[in-house]
Write a protein that holds these residues in place. Structure first.
Motif, short mmCIF file in Angstrom:
data_model
loop_
_atom_site.label_atom_id
_atom_site.label_comp_id
_atom_site.label_asym_id
_atom_site.label_seq_id
_atom_site.Cartn_x
_atom_site.Cartn_y
_atom_site.Cartn_z
N TYR A 137 38.52 43.29 44.74
CA TYR A 137 38.54 42.11 44.03
C TYR A 137 38.42 40.76 44.83
CZ TYR A 137 40.77 38.49 40.91
OH TYR A 137 40.96 37.11 40.64
N ASP A 143 38.21 36.52 44.79
CA ASP A 143 38.00 35.16 44.50
C ASP A 143 37.51 34.19 45.41
OD1 ASP A 143 39.28 35.47 41.65
OD2 ASP A 143 41.25 34.76 42.62
N ARG A 195 33.60 40.23 36.11
CA ARG A 195 34.15 38.79 36.35
C ARG A 195 34.42 37.92 35.01
NH1 ARG A 195 28.78 37.03 38.41
NH2 ARG A 195 27.89 36.87 36.63
N THR A 222 32.91 31.79 36.34
CA THR A 222 31.62 31.55 37.39
C THR A 222 31.72 29.83 37.17
OG1 THR A 222 29.75 31.45 35.71
CG2 THR A 222 30.34 33.49 36.91
N CYS A 240 34.47 31.39 41.19
CA CYS A 240 33.63 32.80 40.79
C CYS A 240 34.65 33.92 41.12
CB CYS A 240 32.65 32.74 41.58
SG CYS A 240 31.44 31.56 41.32
N ASP A 241 35.08 34.49 40.04
CA ASP A 241 36.16 35.80 40.42
C ASP A 241 35.22 37.04 40.24
OD1 ASP A 241 35.97 35.30 37.80
OD2 ASP A 241 37.86 36.32 37.47
N CYS A 242 35.14 37.69 41.35
CA CYS A 242 34.18 38.99 41.53
C CYS A 242 34.98 40.25 41.30
CB CYS A 242 33.03 38.82 42.15
SG CYS A 242 32.22 37.44 42.27
N HIS A 243 34.70 41.25 40.66
CA HIS A 243 35.45 42.21 40.82
C HIS A 243 34.44 43.40 41.11
CE1 HIS A 243 38.94 40.25 38.81
NE2 HIS A 243 37.92 39.64 38.31
#
Length: 64
Positions: A2, A4, A43, A46, A54-57
């Protein structure tokens, strides 16, 4: 995994480089690139979509 991404908390560098309008297109590639690497990607936010960051998983899918 995960993430951020604190370095992706501002569009100012993209404004200065005059490429801010291209950011949504760059973000749209995240899903395709993850799929090519056997990785689930999701996510919620963005910067290009108006989020604060941007929170990417990422979830890598093991190949047996």
């Amino acid at each position: 995994m995960y993430g951020d991404f604190p370095h992706l908390r501002s569009l100012l560098p993209y404004d200065k480089a005059r490429i801010k309008e291209y950011i949504p297109a760059m973000c749209s590639l995240d899903y395709d690139m993850a799929a090519l690497n056997n990785t689930e990607f999701s996510r919620e936010f963005t910067l290009a979509g108006g989020g604060k960051y941007c929170d990417c998983h990422y979830n890598h899918i093991a190949i047996n």
